[in-house]
Scaffold this active site. Sequence first.
Site, PDB file in Angstrom:
ATOM      1  CG  HIS A  90       0.609   3.945 -17.314  1.00  0.00           C
ATOM      2  ND1 HIS A  90       0.354   4.651 -16.297  1.00  0.00           N
ATOM      3  CD2 HIS A  90       1.220   4.839 -18.195  1.00  0.00           C
ATOM      4  CE1 HIS A  90       1.251   5.783 -16.059  1.00  0.00           C
ATOM      5  NE2 HIS A  90       1.741   5.850 -17.583  1.00  0.00           N
ATOM      6  CD  GLN A 111      -6.781  12.410 -27.750  1.00  0.00           C
ATOM      7  OE1 GLN A 111      -6.081  11.406 -28.488  1.00  0.00           O
ATOM      8  NE2 GLN A 111      -6.713  13.530 -27.874  1.00  0.00           N
TER       9      GLN A 111
END
Length: 287
Positions: free
Chosen positions: A37, A148
Amino acid sequence: MQLLKTIKEVRDAVAAARRQGKIIGLVPTMGALHAGHGSLIQKARADCSFVVVSIFVNPTQFGPTEDFNKYPRTLDTDTRLCESLGVDCIFAPLAEEMYPQRNLTWVDVEQMTKGLCGASRPGHFQGVATVCAKLFHIVQPDRVYFGQKDAQQAAVICRMVTDLNFPMEIIVCPTVRERDGLAMSSRNRYLSSEQRKQAVCLYQALCGCRKMVEQGIISTSQLIAQINQVITTAGVQVEYISIVDAQTLQPMTSLTADALVALACRVGTTRLIDNMLIFLNPPRFQI
Ligand code: PAF
């Protein structure tokens, strides 16, 4: 940094930033923030002049037997990380704020949500697409950042944004890995130290697949068999291993277009996912 709980507060904060001509970036999360994150936030910080991080453990994307109740909630440490990364505003609503009444309106991205994780998590992507649509309407960002690592989620959201004309750009950032290659995930904290060692086989299997493709093997059944062998030999249970078209997520029999090698496994009771992108022109891997 502002910590906001209501839709009105975040709308007002974003409107004030817009009046100053700022570019709005949104990083949607469920909290339990880790370096993966962190990399999305850093990218948003570099690209945008006002960065919003949403932290909301979205109940509608969890199945009845999934880990909604035990999903880690670490708002204090998440807040400190966001502050240290220069986030302007955290939007951390309660479930009652996001879903004040039973939801009757859902976003369903067809076809792309049936396979891969969708096969074993019915309704999951409907919950993800719906909450993202709500967050996009609430925050109205110029750019939104996804990892991703959740490849199917990223592809589904890109398609939703195109199909429904959301006026924003989706930016998909590379997976961040531990030193031994394990993809960062909020669920890694469920692993015992023995399971943590086993879990690296997901990454090793993808690296083995990359080697085979480099050697010229394009049959997806051969590649899948090899990945399966590496993972099962490590004592990890395979839920699925699929090689699909990177855009449409439809299965491929040989590598004739850009492909996504995606897998989900259970290490003990913890479900982990990982993936690798294969680009054909020029030949390149993103893992
Ligand atoms: O990837 C996640 O953390 C969640 O699926 C998301 C995108 C925040 C939606 O709840």
